[in-house]
Design a protein around this motif. Sequence first.
Motif, PDB file in Angstrom:
ATOM      1  N   GLY A  12       0.826  -1.205   0.000  1.00 54.67           N
ATOM      2  CA  GLY A  12       0.000   0.000   0.000  1.00 54.67           C
ATOM      3  C   GLY A  12       0.853   1.244   0.000  1.00 54.67           C
ATOM      4  O   GLY A  12       2.052   1.195   0.293  1.00 54.67           O
ATOM      5  N   LYS A  13       0.260   2.348  -0.338  1.00 59.07           N
ATOM      6  CA  LYS A  13       0.967   3.624  -0.362  1.00 59.07           C
ATOM      7  C   LYS A  13       0.098   4.725   0.225  1.00 59.07           C
ATOM      8  O   LYS A  13      -1.121   4.745   0.023  1.00 59.07           O
ATOM      9  N   ARG A  14       0.740   5.593   0.960  1.00 62.71           N
ATOM     10  CA  ARG A  14       0.193   6.843   1.495  1.00 62.71           C
ATOM     11  C   ARG A  14      -0.809   6.583   2.639  1.00 62.71           C
ATOM     12  O   ARG A  14      -1.459   5.548   2.718  1.00 62.71           O
ATOM     13  N   ALA A  15      -0.871   7.567   3.516  1.00 65.92           N
ATOM     14  CA  ALA A  15      -1.634   7.436   4.762  1.00 65.92           C
ATOM     15  C   ALA A  15      -3.131   7.603   4.540  1.00 65.92           C
ATOM     16  O   ALA A  15      -3.574   8.345   3.657  1.00 65.92           O
ATOM     17  N   CYS A  16      -3.882   6.916   5.380  1.00 63.57           N
ATOM     18  CA  CYS A  16      -5.336   7.091   5.395  1.00 63.57           C
ATOM     19  C   CYS A  16      -5.660   8.497   5.893  1.00 63.57           C
ATOM     20  O   CYS A  16      -5.018   8.999   6.828  1.00 63.57           O
ATOM     21  N   PRO A  17      -6.635   9.182   5.322  1.00 62.62           N
ATOM     22  CA  PRO A  17      -7.014  10.514   5.823  1.00 62.62           C
ATOM     23  C   PRO A  17      -7.495  10.452   7.270  1.00 62.62           C
ATOM     24  O   PRO A  17      -7.961   9.402   7.726  1.00 62.62           O
ATOM     25  N   PRO A  18      -7.408  11.547   8.006  1.00 64.02           N
ATOM     26  CA  PRO A  18      -7.930  11.571   9.375  1.00 64.02           C
ATOM     27  C   PRO A  18      -9.450  11.392   9.378  1.00 64.02           C
ATOM     28  O   PRO A  18     -10.143  11.847   8.467  1.00 64.02           O
ATOM     29  N   GLU A  19      -9.951  10.710  10.401  1.00 65.03           N
ATOM     30  CA  GLU A  19     -11.398  10.568  10.562  1.00 65.03           C
ATOM     31  C   GLU A  19     -12.048  11.944  10.733  1.00 65.03           C
ATOM     32  O   GLU A  19     -11.487  12.842  11.362  1.00 65.03           O
ATOM     33  N   ASP A  20     -13.238  12.100  10.157  1.00 64.33           N
ATOM     34  CA  ASP A  20     -14.079  13.293  10.358  1.00 64.33           C
ATOM     35  C   ASP A  20     -13.399  14.586   9.915  1.00 64.33           C
ATOM     36  O   ASP A  20     -13.681  15.658  10.451  1.00 64.33           O
ATOM     37  N   CYS A  21     -12.509  14.489   8.922  1.00 61.78           N
ATOM     38  CA  CYS A  21     -11.783  15.699   8.500  1.00 61.78           C
ATOM     39  C   CYS A  21     -12.564  16.521   7.480  1.00 61.78           C
ATOM     40  O   CYS A  21     -12.127  17.609   7.095  1.00 61.78           O
ATOM     41  N   GLY A  22     -13.713  16.018   7.022  1.00 61.55           N
ATOM     42  CA  GLY A  22     -14.510  16.792   6.083  1.00 61.55           C
ATOM     43  C   GLY A  22     -14.458  16.288   4.660  1.00 61.55           C
ATOM     44  O   GLY A  22     -14.758  17.027   3.715  1.00 61.55           O
ATOM     45  N   GLY A  23     -14.070  15.029   4.475  1.00 63.25           N
ATOM     46  CA  GLY A  23     -14.051  14.463   3.133  1.00 63.25           C
ATOM     47  C   GLY A  23     -12.835  14.901   2.340  1.00 63.25           C
ATOM     48  O   GLY A  23     -11.828  15.376   2.887  1.00 63.25           O
ATOM     49  N   VAL A  24     -12.928  14.751   1.033  1.00 58.73           N
ATOM     50  CA  VAL A  24     -11.786  15.041   0.156  1.00 58.73           C
ATOM     51  C   VAL A  24     -11.306  16.471   0.325  1.00 58.73           C
ATOM     52  O   VAL A  24     -10.099  16.735   0.438  1.00 58.73           O
ATOM     53  N   TRP A  25     -12.248  17.416   0.365  1.00 58.61           N
ATOM     54  CA  TRP A  25     -11.838  18.822   0.462  1.00 58.61           C
ATOM     55  C   TRP A  25     -11.174  19.114   1.800  1.00 58.61           C
ATOM     56  O   TRP A  25     -10.173  19.833   1.872  1.00 58.61           O
ATOM     57  N   GLY A  26     -11.709  18.564   2.880  1.00 59.48           N
ATOM     58  CA  GLY A  26     -11.083  18.747   4.185  1.00 59.48           C
ATOM     59  C   GLY A  26      -9.705  18.122   4.245  1.00 59.48           C
ATOM     60  O   GLY A  26      -8.770  18.677   4.845  1.00 59.48           O
ATOM     61  N   TYR A  27      -9.558  16.952   3.625  1.00 53.57           N
ATOM     62  CA  TYR A  27      -8.258  16.284   3.566  1.00 53.57           C
ATOM     63  C   TYR A  27      -7.243  17.137   2.804  1.00 53.57           C
ATOM     64  O   TYR A  27      -6.097  17.328   3.249  1.00 53.57           O
ATOM     65  N   GLN A  28      -7.662  17.655   1.669  1.00 57.16           N
ATOM     66  CA  GLN A  28      -6.750  18.484   0.884  1.00 57.16           C
ATOM     67  C   GLN A  28      -6.344  19.742   1.643  1.00 57.16           C
ATOM     68  O   GLN A  28      -5.196  20.196   1.560  1.00 57.16           O
ATOM     69  N   GLU A  29      -7.281  20.298   2.412  1.00 57.58           N
ATOM     70  CA  GLU A  29      -6.968  21.480   3.211  1.00 57.58           C
ATOM     71  C   GLU A  29      -5.922  21.155   4.271  1.00 57.58           C
ATOM     72  O   GLU A  29      -4.988  21.929   4.496  1.00 57.58           O
ATOM     73  N   ILE A  30      -6.070  20.000   4.932  1.00 54.93           N
ATOM     74  CA  ILE A  30      -5.094  19.596   5.946  1.00 54.93           C
ATOM     75  C   ILE A  30      -3.716  19.420   5.322  1.00 54.93           C
ATOM     76  O   ILE A  30      -2.703  19.886   5.871  1.00 54.93           O
ATOM     77  N   CYS A  31      -3.652  18.749   4.182  1.00 53.60           N
ATOM     78  CA  CYS A  31      -2.365  18.553   3.506  1.00 53.60           C
ATOM     79  C   CYS A  31      -1.705  19.885   3.175  1.00 53.60           C
ATOM     80  O   CYS A  31      -0.484  20.052   3.329  1.00 53.60           O
ATOM     81  N   GLU A  32      -2.507  20.849   2.751  1.00 55.21           N
ATOM     82  CA  GLU A  32      -1.969  22.171   2.413  1.00 55.21           C
ATOM     83  C   GLU A  32      -1.486  22.894   3.666  1.00 55.21           C
ATOM     84  O   GLU A  32      -0.411  23.512   3.670  1.00 55.21           O
ATOM     85  N   LEU A  33      -2.259  22.799   4.751  1.00 53.27           N
ATOM     86  CA  LEU A  33      -1.883  23.477   5.993  1.00 53.27           C
ATOM     87  C   LEU A  33      -0.610  22.897   6.592  1.00 53.27           C
ATOM     88  O   LEU A  33       0.199  23.630   7.188  1.00 53.27           O
ATOM     89  N   MET A  34      -0.419  21.606   6.454  1.00 54.84           N
ATOM     90  CA  MET A  34       0.761  20.968   7.044  1.00 54.84           C
ATOM     91  C   MET A  34       2.058  21.383   6.356  1.00 54.84           C
ATOM     92  O   MET A  34       3.144  21.135   6.866  1.00 54.84           O
ATOM     93  N   LYS A  35       1.946  22.050   5.215  1.00 53.81           N
ATOM     94  CA  LYS A  35       3.149  22.568   4.554  1.00 53.81           C
ATOM     95  C   LYS A  35       3.724  23.748   5.320  1.00 53.81           C
ATOM     96  O   LYS A  35       4.911  24.056   5.200  1.00 53.81           O
ATOM     97  N   ASP A  36       2.879  24.433   6.095  1.00 52.70           N
ATOM     98  CA  ASP A  36       3.322  25.553   6.935  1.00 52.70           C
ATOM     99  C   ASP A  36       2.716  25.378   8.316  1.00 52.70           C
ATOM    100  O   ASP A  36       1.789  26.087   8.711  1.00 52.70           O
ATOM    101  N   PRO A  37       3.208  24.423   9.103  1.00 53.23           N
ATOM    102  CA  PRO A  37       2.558  24.070  10.367  1.00 53.23           C
ATOM    103  C   PRO A  37       2.601  25.165  11.429  1.00 53.23           C
ATOM    104  O   PRO A  37       1.899  25.059  12.435  1.00 53.23           O
TER     105      PRO A  37
END
Length: 676
Positions: A616-641
């Motif tokens: 397998g590859k890449r981590a499972c998204p966090p639970e209750d993060c808001g779906g695809v859009w919420g996941y993408q937002e988290i990934c973007e935010l983690m670039k500047d923590p």
Amino acid sequence: MAKETFLEQLEKLGDFLEEHGAELVNRGVLSRKRSKELDQHIMDYFTADSADDVFCTSMCRSEIFYLLDKIEKKIGKRSETSPGLMNDKLTGQFYRLVVETLSMDIMDGQEEDSGEDVLPDFDSLIHQIAESMKGEKLTDDEKERLGAAFADPETLSQWMSDFSMEHYHYHCPDYAGFLQDGEVDTPLSGLLPHQLAETENFDYDRLVSSLEDWQHEKTAAQLTRLVYSHLKAWQDDPCPDTDGLLLTLALIEHFQVSECLPAVLEMLRQDYDFMQMYFGDICLEDVPAAVLSNIVEADQLPVLLDFMKEPGLLPESKSQVALAVGQLPKRDGRMLLQVQRWLADVLNYYYPKGEDSDLFDGIVLDKLFYCCIHARAVALEPLIAKFYSAYMIPPSMVVDGMDGVKEDIRDGELGTLEDESGERMILDVLSYGDDDSDACRNPDGEDELDDEDWDGGPFDLSDYDFQDYEGWAENPAAVYMPSVDVKKYTLRIKLDHIRPAIWRKIEVPSNITLASLASVILLSMGWCETHLHQFVAKRGKAVDLYVTSIHNPKGFQAVAGRYHDGGRVTVGEILKKVKDKVTFEYDYGDGWEHTVTLTGIADYAGSEKQVTLLDGKRACPPEDCGGVWGYQEICELMKDPASQDARERLEWLGYRFDPERFQLEKAQRAVRGCNR
């Protein structure tokens, strides 16, 4: 005496709500939120610049049901042409009457040239509805009785009491028998009936500290004795010291004493006067539910099921138990499926009883349907629809009835209580303990940082570790259906709509059930099974749904051609040749869709057939993060923590999220657990 106008009647309604609002909520006529809204709408109505629909929205279906129910009882019979109180035509008629009345400019008290009031008075509205139900004109005597009843707050209050006690016939045992072995030790003896009033400067926090050194068994025995002491005091003389029992409940929750469950349920078996005395305050109405939700263990759910089946109890008490069970998945996501099964068992027990049974109560059913929404019990939707089509259900919690169930049950927010802590409710009302203890905490009990902390406070990214594998499944042990020729299936699971792809590669026997395959997928991905899931198979225009969240619970009602029990169908029946695909849906709120593709079919070399996670590859998204859009937002935010938005998300997550961090070995160990 001049007849009161609708405006004057409305003012009386405001006074009545102020005095009896808590009773309305406890009786189930109004939810706490609606009681506050109604009160506020009345206030707004008298201070608004215009009457534009200010009050109309607050005349919700629950108030209407209560009104119609009481009219029917006073009239004494039901119209043959209007067999249901919640008949859409009748309800719509009431809405129109209210809207037509309030659409006129009554704020200025305008009158027509004739000098008569423009508005129909409140009695006229009541009479019109009553006549619609009766199917004929009211007699003068009936009009007089209706008018007198609705004009008297004491009568309305008595109606509520009578309604609650209509089927109550529980005979309390002599509680002295529960108190024969031993005494309540110091310092808990200060909570005995009538002792707290004699205690100067009572300190709840000090009491808690003094009990922390006790053995759990002793704490459980002593708190149980305290509950029965208060029940005995009420039995002897209903002039209780309410604080003592309330603080006992607070301690039961604080120390999570599940052994006190029988005593708490015995408390809920008391009559209407008892419940009003202890929990009549609107701020205390959900204390029993909150306490139960914090102490009940999974193996105690059958005890609560027996309580729901017990005849002769108050609907308010059963509602508290229902809300408590509905809250459990929010406390512990692993209990979600057990709660769904519990709800299925209760509803299937109630349905054949019908309205003639003293077990049957529309208020309790409304609470149960509310719990179904907030436990996402999608498989129970057909059964709930049967209730709505056959019986009258007051829309106290589920305001829009079956339409509300259909709209919300797939993605209802977990949890049924606004305040999750009975201890906190009690201390807030009684003003014991540290006044500042919750000053900087949110309702979930999590520490909350203010804006100054975010903007200028110290921040150390090293305080946050990277995420760990958290995969979990309710029923991981793989189940297989009998089969003559079992093949080795290689499946690729890919999470849709995300790039780069998040994928897993697994091997499973072709005769594994879809329900078990769902567990394998959840563990392979790293989901925690805190949400519902199902497989979706498309055959041209036909769509078949295979429910995997509830493994064929008692009373599961399949809908022909659409819903199927995933515990009775194998993956080999759905995927038959290489490149066949099926969709696995998880968490109907966030809407995670996984494409499951059959990439290989082979024979087994030996007799041992197991499930295996290959890669397998890449981590499972966090639970209750808001779906695809919420996941993408988290990934973007983690670039500047270090940014403020990222800090807020880190605080919510509790860890640093690395989208590339997939812990293959931990996931493989979890999947191997399916082979037990």
